[in-house]
Scaffold this active site. Structure first.
Site, PDB file in Angstrom:
ATOM      1  N   ARG A   1      -3.152  -0.915  -4.020  1.00 24.11           N
ATOM      2  CA  ARG A   1      -4.248   0.328  -4.114  1.00 24.11           C
ATOM      3  C   ARG A   1      -4.989   0.260  -5.002  1.00 24.11           C
ATOM      4  O   ARG A   1      -5.085  -0.842  -6.074  1.00 24.11           O
ATOM      5  CB  ARG A   1      -3.256   1.469  -4.381  1.00 24.11           C
ATOM      6  CG  ARG A   1      -2.174   1.835  -3.347  1.00 24.11           C
ATOM      7  CD  ARG A   1      -1.541   3.068  -3.772  1.00 24.11           C
ATOM      8  NE  ARG A   1      -0.543   3.393  -2.697  1.00 24.11           N
ATOM      9  CZ  ARG A   1       0.778   3.076  -2.618  1.00 24.11           C
ATOM     10  NH1 ARG A   1       1.216   2.221  -3.630  1.00 24.11           N
ATOM     11  NH2 ARG A   1       1.561   3.409  -1.862  1.00 24.11           N
TER      12      ARG A   1
ATOM     13  N   LYS B   1       2.473   4.144  -6.940  1.00 24.45           N
ATOM     14  CA  LYS B   1       2.374   5.636  -6.579  1.00 24.45           C
ATOM     15  C   LYS B   1       3.901   6.087  -6.273  1.00 24.45           C
ATOM     16  O   LYS B   1       4.840   5.486  -5.795  1.00 24.45           O
ATOM     17  CB  LYS B   1       1.454   5.581  -4.880  1.00 24.45           C
ATOM     18  CG  LYS B   1       1.546   7.068  -4.675  1.00 24.45           C
ATOM     19  CD  LYS B   1       0.676   6.970  -3.310  1.00 24.45           C
ATOM     20  CE  LYS B   1       0.219   8.358  -2.821  1.00 24.45           C
ATOM     21  NZ  LYS B   1      -0.461   8.348  -1.394  1.00 24.45           N
TER      22      LYS B   1
ATOM     23  N   HIS C   1      -9.474   0.673   0.415  1.00 23.90           N
ATOM     24  CA  HIS C   1      -8.370   0.890   0.977  1.00 23.90           C
ATOM     25  C   HIS C   1      -8.476  -0.025   2.377  1.00 23.90           C
ATOM     26  O   HIS C   1      -7.031  -0.352   2.865  1.00 23.90           O
ATOM     27  CB  HIS C   1      -8.030   2.358   1.327  1.00 23.90           C
ATOM     28  CG  HIS C   1      -6.742   2.629   1.183  1.00 23.90           C
ATOM     29  ND1 HIS C   1      -5.878   2.804   0.132  1.00 23.90           N
ATOM     30  CD2 HIS C   1      -5.691   3.090   2.145  1.00 23.90           C
ATOM     31  CE1 HIS C   1      -4.687   2.855   0.217  1.00 23.90           C
ATOM     32  NE2 HIS C   1      -4.488   3.144   1.356  1.00 23.90           N
TER      33      HIS C   1
ATOM     34  N   ARG D   1      -6.431  -3.266   1.941  1.00 31.74           N
ATOM     35  CA  ARG D   1      -5.026  -3.119   2.037  1.00 31.74           C
ATOM     36  C   ARG D   1      -4.470  -2.814   3.451  1.00 31.74           C
ATOM     37  O   ARG D   1      -3.755  -3.518   3.982  1.00 31.74           O
ATOM     38  CB  ARG D   1      -4.543  -1.534   1.160  1.00 31.74           C
ATOM     39  CG  ARG D   1      -3.164  -1.202   1.072  1.00 31.74           C
ATOM     40  CD  ARG D   1      -2.857  -0.220   0.102  1.00 31.74           C
ATOM     41  NE  ARG D   1      -1.827   0.593   0.154  1.00 31.74           N
ATOM     42  CZ  ARG D   1      -0.636   0.301  -0.088  1.00 31.74           C
ATOM     43  NH1 ARG D   1      -0.199  -0.719  -0.815  1.00 31.74           N
ATOM     44  NH2 ARG D   1       0.326   1.407   0.174  1.00 31.74           N
TER      45      ARG D   1
ATOM     46  N   HIS E   1       5.828   1.770   0.545  1.00 37.04           N
ATOM     47  CA  HIS E   1       5.953   3.070   1.376  1.00 37.04           C
ATOM     48  C   HIS E   1       7.419   3.763   1.177  1.00 37.04           C
ATOM     49  O   HIS E   1       8.146   2.921   1.301  1.00 37.04           O
ATOM     50  CB  HIS E   1       5.647   2.653   2.694  1.00 37.04           C
ATOM     51  CG  HIS E   1       4.212   2.455   3.045  1.00 37.04           C
ATOM     52  ND1 HIS E   1       3.771   1.879   4.195  1.00 37.04           N
ATOM     53  CD2 HIS E   1       2.962   2.840   2.374  1.00 37.04           C
ATOM     54  CE1 HIS E   1       2.506   1.754   4.303  1.00 37.04           C
ATOM     55  NE2 HIS E   1       1.943   2.305   3.069  1.00 37.04           N
TER      56      HIS E   1
ATOM     57  N   TYR F   1       0.752   0.655  11.283  1.00 34.02           N
ATOM     58  CA  TYR F   1       0.052  -0.548  11.676  1.00 34.02           C
ATOM     59  C   TYR F   1       0.089  -1.128  13.112  1.00 34.02           C
ATOM     60  O   TYR F   1      -0.355  -2.181  13.280  1.00 34.02           O
ATOM     61  CB  TYR F   1       0.520  -1.431  10.498  1.00 34.02           C
ATOM     62  CG  TYR F   1      -0.003  -0.966   9.164  1.00 34.02           C
ATOM     63  CD1 TYR F   1      -1.659  -0.903   9.035  1.00 34.02           C
ATOM     64  CD2 TYR F   1       0.752  -0.457   8.208  1.00 34.02           C
ATOM     65  CE1 TYR F   1      -1.930  -0.410   7.936  1.00 34.02           C
ATOM     66  CE2 TYR F   1       0.167  -0.066   6.927  1.00 34.02           C
ATOM     67  CZ  TYR F   1      -1.006   0.186   6.839  1.00 34.02           C
ATOM     68  OH  TYR F   1      -1.692   0.472   5.555  1.00 34.02           O
TER      69      TYR F   1
END
Length: 347
Positions: free
Chosen positions: A204, A229, A294, A297, A320, A329
């Site tokens: 990120r 995050k 982004h 990524r 995640h 994805y």
């Protein structure tokens, strides 16, 4: 004469920007207003955000953009509660602004009297009426739910506050050829290294900017991402190619504190400058897609999936919390789709 005005934040200060085609009479008139300035960057005149100026340019009066005294006090309490729970400052700012929007709407109503029905009215009469996005509505809903969990004397039933249905938006992905063009666009080794790190490790933007050189472990070929995050540390593998780029970069720049620093040694590289680095790369390559950092990524994750990497590993690499986030994805990976033969070919 056509003109438009809107509230902006210019150099961290609220201002009113006024836009109109070049006209000597209008320029002479606007110059008479106290505190007016011309901005070459904005291509607009801007002036102090005052009640008088808002009325002058037919904008929402200031009193309609500020919660009641009780609302202001409650927002401050909410901020203190989030800080005690160690929420990040960016999350605190986002939730506080979202809650403020809701409490401004109900500035004439005591917080203890606000009900679940009021949330529905707010969504219909403010969010939908102003064509605000579902993601913003979701953000406000999250803030309302969290806020009312901290309030004891209330008519609100938190569990009955429902979030809007999320739109199923696919992540934007670039081809490997496009990625290669972007990463090779800059001759400046620092710019090349920053963009290459984001793609090669699936970072990120904030994760890149908070890296220190000590986070790079060249012996184990990994980078340690601290307090990423959700306040979760994780590691990402470093390819031999990116290590070579980092060595060249370090030799030329020798950063003092952060892996990537601004013009002043020891000062963190800014988000705005990083976005500018990508923008310049796109201009050099001639890629006209609205690419963001982004996207790099997203492309990293999709290319990993297409090369056969297990989805569970990709989830770990991206940090995640839920596998459902990573599963998106699978919808943009073209490896399996390209192998499907269209019945049109048999006609």
């Amino acid at each position: 004469m056509n003109w438009s005005a809107k509230i902006i934040t210019h150099k961290k200060v609220k201002r009113i920007a006024v836009y109109f085609e070049k006209n000597a009479d209008l320029i002479a008139r606007i110059k008479q207003i106290d505190g007016v300035r011309w901005s070459q960057t904005l291509r607009a005149w801007h002036l102090p955000d005052t009640e008088e100026n808002r009325i002058r340019f037919k904008l929402t009066p200031l009193q309609h953009t500020i919660p009641s005294e009780e609302g202001i006090a409650q927002i401050e309490r909410f901020k203190q509660w989030m800080r005690s729970k160690r929420y990040s400052e960016s999350t605190i700012a986002t939730y506080s602004e979202a809650l403020k929007s809701f409490l401004v709407f109900y500035r004439d109503k005591a917080v203890a009297e606000i009900t679940n029905e009021d949330v529905i009215v707010y969504n219909n009469e403010y969010i939908l009426k102003n064509n605000l996005s579902a993601s913003y509505q979701n953000q406000v809903t999250n803030a309302i739910k969290l806020f009312f969990q901290t309030i004891r004397n209330t008519k609100m039933i938190v569990d009955k506050i429902h979030r809007p249905k999320r739109a199923k938006v696919l992540p934007n992905v670039l081809s490997k050829e496009e990625i290669k063009l972007i990463l090779n666009a800059h001759s400046n080794i620092k710019h090349k290294a920053m963009l290459s790190m984001i793609y090669s490790c699936g970072l990120r933007r904030s994760e890149l900017l908070h890296l220190k050189f000590s986070d790079i472990d060249s012996n184990r070929n990994i980078v340690l991402l601290k307090n990423a995050k959700g306040k979760k540390d994780r590691i990402a593998p470093l390819s031999p190619k990116i290590l070579q780029i980092l060595r060249e970069y370090y030799k030329d720049y020798k950063p003092a504190v952060w892996l990537f620093e601004g013009q002043i040694k020891g000062e963190q590289y800014s988000e705005k400058s990083l976005q500018s680095v990508l923008k310049q790369a796109l201009q050099k390559t001639g890629i006209t897609k609205p690419v963001t950092l982004h996207w790099l990524r997203h492309s990293y994750a999709t290319h990993l999936l297409e090369s056969g990497t297990d989805l569970r590993y990709i989830q770990e690499l991206l940090g995640h919390s839920s596998s459902k986030t990573t599963e998106i994805y699978t919808h943009v990976s073209t490896k399996s789709i390209q192998q499907i033969k269209s019945p049109f070919d048999d006609l």
